[in-house]
Enzyme design. Structure first.
Site, PDB file in Angstrom:
ATOM      1  N   CYS A 136      28.161  55.740  88.303  1.00 34.92           N
ATOM      2  CA  CYS A 136      29.206  56.695  88.697  1.00 34.92           C
ATOM      3  C   CYS A 136      29.663  56.402  90.126  1.00 34.92           C
ATOM      4  O   CYS A 136      28.842  56.408  91.046  1.00 34.92           O
ATOM      5  CB  CYS A 136      28.716  58.129  88.600  1.00 34.92           C
ATOM      6  SG  CYS A 136      30.008  59.284  89.114  1.00 34.92           S
ATOM      7  N   ASN A 171      32.059  51.763  83.320  1.00 35.25           N
ATOM      8  CA  ASN A 171      32.375  53.034  83.947  1.00 35.25           C
ATOM      9  C   ASN A 171      33.695  52.840  84.706  1.00 35.25           C
ATOM     10  O   ASN A 171      34.316  51.787  84.597  1.00 35.25           O
ATOM     11  CB  ASN A 171      31.226  53.456  84.879  1.00 35.25           C
ATOM     12  CG  ASN A 171      31.145  54.971  85.015  1.00 35.25           C
ATOM     13  OD1 ASN A 171      32.157  55.653  85.165  1.00 35.25           O
ATOM     14  ND2 ASN A 171      29.939  55.504  84.965  1.00 35.25           N
TER      15      ASN A 171
HETATM   16  C1  LIG Z   1      36.964  63.110  83.843  1.00 33.93           C
HETATM   17  C2  LIG Z   1      35.964  62.021  83.621  1.00 33.93           C
HETATM   18  C3  LIG Z   1      34.598  62.294  83.730  1.00 33.93           C
HETATM   19  C4  LIG Z   1      33.651  61.285  83.522  1.00 33.93           C
HETATM   20  N1  LIG Z   1      32.310  61.589  83.604  1.00 33.93           N
HETATM   21  C5  LIG Z   1      31.389  60.626  83.346  1.00 33.93           C
HETATM   22  C6  LIG Z   1      29.990  60.923  83.358  1.00 33.93           C
HETATM   23  O1  LIG Z   1      29.561  62.068  83.519  1.00 33.93           O
HETATM   24  N2  LIG Z   1      29.126  59.893  83.148  1.00 33.93           N
HETATM   25  C7  LIG Z   1      29.550  58.608  82.914  1.00 33.93           C
HETATM   26  O2  LIG Z   1      28.727  57.703  82.734  1.00 33.93           O
HETATM   27  N3  LIG Z   1      30.869  58.308  82.867  1.00 33.93           N
HETATM   28  C8  LIG Z   1      31.784  59.274  83.085  1.00 33.93           C
HETATM   29  N4  LIG Z   1      33.127  58.964  83.018  1.00 33.93           N
HETATM   30  C9  LIG Z   1      33.554  57.579  82.673  1.00 33.93           C
HETATM   31  C10 LIG Z   1      33.883  57.455  81.184  1.00 33.93           C
HETATM   32  O3  LIG Z   1      32.757  57.745  80.373  1.00 33.93           O
HETATM   33  C11 LIG Z   1      34.392  56.031  80.860  1.00 33.93           C
HETATM   34  O4  LIG Z   1      33.386  55.097  81.188  1.00 33.93           O
HETATM   35  C12 LIG Z   1      35.664  55.687  81.618  1.00 33.93           C
HETATM   36  O5  LIG Z   1      36.513  56.800  81.719  1.00 33.93           O
HETATM   37  C13 LIG Z   1      36.436  54.535  80.971  1.00 33.93           C
HETATM   38  O6  LIG Z   1      36.829  54.839  79.656  1.00 33.93           O
HETATM   39  P1  LIG Z   1      38.304  55.413  79.275  1.00 33.93           P
HETATM   40  O7  LIG Z   1      39.302  54.494  79.934  1.00 33.93           O
HETATM   41  O8  LIG Z   1      38.359  55.401  77.782  1.00 33.93           O
HETATM   42  O9  LIG Z   1      38.381  56.801  79.843  1.00 33.93           O
HETATM   43  C14 LIG Z   1      34.087  59.967  83.221  1.00 33.93           C
HETATM   44  C15 LIG Z   1      35.457  59.693  83.105  1.00 33.93           C
HETATM   45  C16 LIG Z   1      36.397  60.692  83.297  1.00 33.93           C
HETATM   46  C17 LIG Z   1      37.861  60.357  83.142  1.00 33.93           C
END
Ligand SMILES: Cc1cc2nc3c(=O)[nH]c(=O)nc-3n(C[C@H](O)[C@H](O)[C@H](O)COP(=O)(O)O)c2cc1C
Length: 308
Positions: free
Chosen positions: A129, A191
């Site tokens: 993160c 991430n």
């Molecule tokens: C609002 C938000 C909260 C997130 N919270 C977490 C989290 O708690 N733990 C984590 O490992 N990744 C977290 N992520 C990352 C997502 O799990 C993912 O890895 C990242 O958004 C890329 O995928 P996407 O483009 O489909 O959103 C978060 C992403 C967003 C947008």
């Protein structure tokens, strides 16, 4: 047609998983999607104790994506086990818990509590993160720390262990390798990318935390490249994440080397996306005469490269 995939000892019904932080604790979406139809519900990151996260603004829309700096707000692992897990169990969800920590001891303790609970299928270890000062990414950006935290958690659980990697490093594949050597059953990536947006009128950062993590379609080609690189270097399954919005995107990650995928930002735009993704993947498999989705993993045809 067989959509099931294997992650260590775990068999998932489909390769479509919700990405952590984009699907709450799963139960919030129970009225919108049949939780048991997903490959797995990956829940919001959990520390030992409750956290309030960063003050707003915590989210900014960007071209083809979004920035977030939530700061891992959460209810803590014990409340999750008490208040959310029974409902997830009742709904037949396969639950993967995203585990956070500020120290190795905290990662281990959270993992132990989850391993003793009924209904957790796997641990996704959040060492990536970008939005917190202590822990998290400081483990995921150093090869020695990655090895150390994965080894320590490995000793604490028999559940499948899936470190989630950060793209904010020079060679993500070397981190996948370190995780594999430390006993991981799979790795998930990516991430979010550390990023920043400024309001030019006020000259103020748009996020209270100044920087945040970029997600959404903007990051997809980079994530695909990273999945490709990692899957070439490690033997354990790779779970692809980053900007998936369509069945073609799912298939692209699988062909690049992913065994399964997670969908995050796109589910904010369309909470009903899951059925569409599955139907689209089935349609692709029919058109290409593929019986098992697992057979498609890593089948990218790079001219001049020998396939294994
Ligand atoms: C609002 C938000 C909260 C997130 N919270 C977490 C989290 O708690 N733990 C984590 O490992 N990744 C977290 N992520 C990352 C997502 O799990 C993912 O890895 C990242 O958004 C890329 O995928 P996407 O483009 O489909 O959103 C978060 C992403 C967003 C947008």
């Amino acid at each position: 047609m067989d959509l099931s995939v294997r992650i260590g000892a775990l068999t998932l019904k489909t390769p479509l998983l919700s990405a952590s932080g984009c699907f709450g604790y799963g139960v919030e979406y129970a009225g919108v999607v049949d939780l048991s139809s997903l490959g797995a519900v990956v829940v919001k990151g959990l520390f030992l104790n409750e956290r309030s996260g960063h003050p707003p603004p915590r989210i900014v829309e960007t071209p083809a994506g979004m920035l977030n700096a939530i700061g891992l707000q959460g209810i803590g692992v014990r409340r999750f086990v008490r208040e959310k897990l029974p409902e997830l169990r009742k709904r037949g969800a396969t639950v993967i818990v995203n585990v956070c920590g500020t120290t190795i001891d905290e990662y281990v303790e959270v993992t132990r509590i989850l391993s003793d609970a009924d209904g957790v299928a796997a641990i996704e270890l959040n060492i990536s993160c970008p939005n917190i000062k202590e822990g998290g990414i400081s483990f995921g950006c150093d090869l020695g720390n990655t090895h150390q935290v994965v080894s320590a958690v490995r000793r604490a659980t028999t559940l499948p262990l899936i470190p989630k990697l950060t793209p904010n490093v020079t060679s993500v594949a070397s981190f996948a390798k370190a995780a594999e050597e430390a006993g991981a059953d799979a790795v998930s990536l990516v991430n979010t990318f550390l990023a920043m947006a400024i309001d030019v009128e006020t000259r103020r950062p748009r996020l209270s935390n100044v920087m945040g993590g970029l997600s959404g379609p903007a990051i997809r080609p980079i994530a695909v490249r990273m999945v490709y690189e990692c899957s070439r270097l490690v033997r354990i399954p790779v779970i692809g994440i980053g900007g998936i919005t369509s069945a073609a995107d799912v298939v692209e990650f699988v062909i690049a080397g992913a065994t399964a995928v997670q969908v995050g930002t796109a589910s904010f735009v369309d909470p009903f996306i899951w059925g569409k993704l599955e139907a689209g993947v089935r349609d692709y498999m029919t058109r290409h005469r593929i019986e098992r989705i697992a057979d498609l993993t890593g089948t990218v045809d790079v001219p001049g490269e020998k396939r294994t």
